[in-house]
Motif scaffolding. Structure first.
Motif, mmCIF file in Angstrom:
data_model
loop_
_atom_site.group_PDB
_atom_site.id
_atom_site.type_symbol
_atom_site.label_atom_id
_atom_site.label_comp_id
_atom_site.label_asym_id
_atom_site.label_seq_id
_atom_site.Cartn_x
_atom_site.Cartn_y
_atom_site.Cartn_z
ATOM 1 N N GLY A 29 4.830 -4.792 0.890
ATOM 2 C CA GLY A 29 5.585 -5.041 2.119
ATOM 3 C C GLY A 29 6.349 -3.791 2.479
ATOM 4 N N GLY A 30 7.473 -3.961 3.162
ATOM 5 C CA GLY A 30 8.295 -2.812 3.550
ATOM 6 C C GLY A 30 9.415 -2.603 2.554
ATOM 7 N N GLY A 31 10.475 -1.939 2.975
ATOM 8 C CA GLY A 31 11.676 -1.765 2.160
ATOM 9 C C GLY A 31 11.391 -1.199 0.781
ATOM 10 N N VAL A 32 12.094 -1.721 -0.197
ATOM 11 C CA VAL A 32 11.950 -1.196 -1.557
ATOM 12 C C VAL A 32 10.562 -1.522 -2.119
ATOM 13 C CG1 VAL A 32 13.000 -3.182 -2.764
ATOM 14 C CG2 VAL A 32 13.227 -0.883 -3.713
ATOM 15 N N ASP A 33 10.006 -2.635 -1.696
ATOM 16 C CA ASP A 33 8.653 -3.044 -2.121
ATOM 17 C C ASP A 33 7.632 -1.971 -1.716
ATOM 18 O OD1 ASP A 33 6.579 -4.616 -3.013
ATOM 19 O OD2 ASP A 33 6.786 -6.180 -1.487
ATOM 20 N N GLY A 34 7.690 -1.551 -0.460
ATOM 21 C CA GLY A 34 6.781 -0.511 0.031
ATOM 22 C C GLY A 34 6.966 0.793 -0.722
ATOM 23 N N ALA A 35 8.229 1.147 -0.967
ATOM 24 C CA ALA A 35 8.527 2.408 -1.671
ATOM 25 C C ALA A 35 7.975 2.371 -3.098
ATOM 26 C CB ALA A 35 10.039 2.648 -1.688
ATOM 27 N N ILE A 36 8.121 1.235 -3.765
ATOM 28 C CA ILE A 36 7.637 1.116 -5.151
ATOM 29 C C ILE A 36 6.107 1.200 -5.188
ATOM 30 C CG2 ILE A 36 7.411 -0.504 -7.089
ATOM 31 C CD1 ILE A 36 10.362 -1.316 -6.543
ATOM 32 N N HIS A 37 5.438 0.505 -4.276
ATOM 33 C CA HIS A 37 3.968 0.557 -4.265
ATOM 34 C C HIS A 37 3.465 1.965 -3.947
ATOM 35 C CE1 HIS A 37 2.307 -3.476 -5.018
ATOM 36 N NE2 HIS A 37 3.505 -3.897 -4.639
ATOM 37 N N ARG A 38 4.127 2.642 -3.022
ATOM 38 C CA ARG A 38 3.710 4.020 -2.693
ATOM 39 C C ARG A 38 3.858 4.940 -3.903
ATOM 40 N NH1 ARG A 38 6.073 2.885 2.136
ATOM 41 N NH2 ARG A 38 8.080 3.793 1.565
ATOM 42 N N ALA A 39 4.979 4.792 -4.600
ATOM 43 C CA ALA A 39 5.243 5.688 -5.733
ATOM 44 C C ALA A 39 4.390 5.345 -6.956
ATOM 45 C CB ALA A 39 6.730 5.637 -6.095
ATOM 46 N N ALA A 40 4.077 4.056 -7.133
ATOM 47 C CA ALA A 40 3.306 3.647 -8.317
ATOM 48 C C ALA A 40 1.819 3.936 -8.151
ATOM 49 C CB ALA A 40 3.522 2.159 -8.579
ATOM 50 N N GLY A 41 1.334 3.906 -6.898
ATOM 51 C CA GLY A 41 -0.087 4.123 -6.653
ATOM 52 C C GLY A 41 -0.857 2.821 -6.541
ATOM 53 N N PRO A 42 -2.122 2.887 -6.121
ATOM 54 C CA PRO A 42 -2.904 1.686 -5.797
ATOM 55 C C PRO A 42 -3.192 0.767 -6.977
ATOM 56 C CG PRO A 42 -4.252 3.688 -5.619
ATOM 57 C CD PRO A 42 -2.840 4.135 -5.807
ATOM 58 N N GLN A 43 -3.078 1.276 -8.198
ATOM 59 C CA GLN A 43 -3.332 0.397 -9.351
ATOM 60 C C GLN A 43 -2.308 -0.726 -9.435
ATOM 61 O OE1 GLN A 43 -3.249 4.076 -11.546
ATOM 62 N NE2 GLN A 43 -4.725 3.210 -12.982
ATOM 63 N N LEU A 44 -1.116 -0.475 -8.899
ATOM 64 C CA LEU A 44 -0.090 -1.519 -8.928
ATOM 65 C C LEU A 44 -0.535 -2.711 -8.076
ATOM 66 C CD1 LEU A 44 2.662 -2.612 -9.786
ATOM 67 C CD2 LEU A 44 3.675 -1.439 -7.836
ATOM 68 N N LEU A 45 -1.035 -2.429 -6.881
ATOM 69 C CA LEU A 45 -1.502 -3.514 -6.011
ATOM 70 C C LEU A 45 -2.683 -4.242 -6.655
ATOM 71 C CD1 LEU A 45 -1.261 -5.047 -3.367
ATOM 72 C CD2 LEU A 45 -2.739 -3.333 -2.301
ATOM 73 N N ALA A 46 -3.551 -3.499 -7.311
ATOM 74 C CA ALA A 46 -4.709 -4.113 -7.979
ATOM 75 C C ALA A 46 -4.236 -5.104 -9.048
ATOM 76 C CB ALA A 46 -5.586 -3.027 -8.597
ATOM 77 N N GLU A 47 -3.216 -4.738 -9.810
ATOM 78 C CA GLU A 47 -2.706 -5.666 -10.834
ATOM 79 C C GLU A 47 -1.990 -6.850 -10.180
ATOM 80 O OE1 GLU A 47 -0.249 -4.029 -14.009
ATOM 81 O OE2 GLU A 47 -0.123 -6.014 -14.958
ATOM 82 N N CYS A 48 -1.243 -6.558 -9.101
ATOM 83 C CA CYS A 48 -0.518 -7.638 -8.413
ATOM 84 C C CYS A 48 -1.473 -8.691 -7.851
ATOM 85 C CB CYS A 48 0.327 -7.062 -7.268
ATOM 86 S SG CYS A 48 1.837 -6.275 -7.835
ATOM 87 N N ARG A 49 -2.636 -8.260 -7.397
ATOM 88 C CA ARG A 49 -3.621 -9.200 -6.838
ATOM 89 C C ARG A 49 -4.032 -10.258 -7.848
ATOM 90 N NH1 ARG A 49 -5.267 -7.527 -1.974
ATOM 91 N NH2 ARG A 49 -5.486 -5.290 -1.582
ATOM 92 N N LYS A 50 -3.943 -9.927 -9.126
ATOM 93 C CA LYS A 50 -4.378 -10.863 -10.175
ATOM 94 C C LYS A 50 -3.299 -11.870 -10.543
ATOM 95 C CE LYS A 50 -7.124 -7.222 -12.323
ATOM 96 N NZ LYS A 50 -6.938 -6.170 -13.326
ATOM 97 N N LEU A 51 -2.082 -11.699 -9.991
ATOM 98 C CA LEU A 51 -0.957 -12.516 -10.451
ATOM 99 C C LEU A 51 -0.830 -13.853 -9.716
ATOM 100 C CD1 LEU A 51 1.772 -9.748 -10.905
ATOM 101 C CD2 LEU A 51 0.308 -10.786 -12.650
ATOM 102 N N GLY A 52 -1.498 -13.982 -8.582
ATOM 103 C CA GLY A 52 -1.449 -15.256 -7.857
ATOM 104 C C GLY A 52 -0.105 -15.532 -7.200
#
Ligand code: AR6
Length: 181
Positions: A29-52
């Motif tokens: 999303g935006g805000g701190v969520d967006g900043a964390i995903h940008r800094a962590a890289g796309p693997q973070l979103l890939a892991e998040c997708r598995k969390l339901g």
């Protein structure tokens, strides 16, 4: 120093875990969520997708990938709807569940943003009080160093106002004086 309030960008914190103020999808999303995903890289979103996803007030943990932090603990704070819809309890629960997850993963240092105080509209002063009270209560029973990371100018002004009596306030960050009691 069990609780310190600092003014920084949470993505730069060298701690065992940083906490993300996410939404129930956990898909970014935006805000701190967006900043964390940008800094962590796309693997973070890939892991998040598995969390339901994650219900409001609950928390889930992932790796930190390109962040200096080992883990990201994703929690979902309440959307402010006037204060009579269980917002406080849900915010307390978001902090508490994130802290429990940190302890169960052997974290010794954890950094939180001011959950719900941005897009979700929780009044900043009340959000700050809930954060400090909930973290302090948890620290009575657990050995942990917690940073409350303030980012924007308006939130920092609230910190200075609420903690104006604390001599150690430097403008860069200060220690919550309660530990001196
Ligand atoms: N470091 C530390 N704090 C930050 C940073 C940063 N890099 N960036 C922003 N903040 P918000 P919410 C502060 O809106 O209110 C997202 O879209 C910000 O100044 O990030 O819980 C999610 O996906 C504010 O004080 O989170 C959700 O949909 C605080 O972080 C929704 O926003 C929280 O603001 C969650 O809303």
């Amino acid at each position: 120093m069990p609780l310190q309030i600092v003014r920084k960008d949470i993505t730069t914190m060298k701690v065992d875990a940083i906490v993300n103020a996410a939404n129930e999808s956990l898909l970014g999303g935006g805000g701190v969520d967006g900043a964390i995903h940008r800094a962590a890289g796309p693997q973070l979103l890939a892991e998040c997708r598995k969390l339901g996803g994650c219900r409001t007030g609950q928390a889930k943990i992932t790796g930190g990938y390109h962040l200096p932090a080992r883990y990201v603990i994703h929690t979902v704070g309440p959307v402010w709807r006037g204060g009579s819809h269980g917002e406080r309890e849900l915010l307390v629960s978001a902090y508490r569940n994130a802290l429990e997850l940190a302890v169960s993963h052997d974290c010794h240092t954890v950094a939180f943003p001011l959950i719900s105080s941005g897009v979700y509209g929780y009044p900043k002063e009340q959000a700050l009080k809930v954060a400090v009270e909930t973290i302090e209560a948890f620290l009575q029973k657990h050995e942990l160093t917690v940073f409350l990371v303030i980012f924007d100018r308006a939130s920092w002004a609230v910190v200075e106002e609420l903690f104006a009596d604390i001599a150690s306030c430097t403008g860069e960050g200060h220690t919550d004086g309660r530990e001196k009691q």
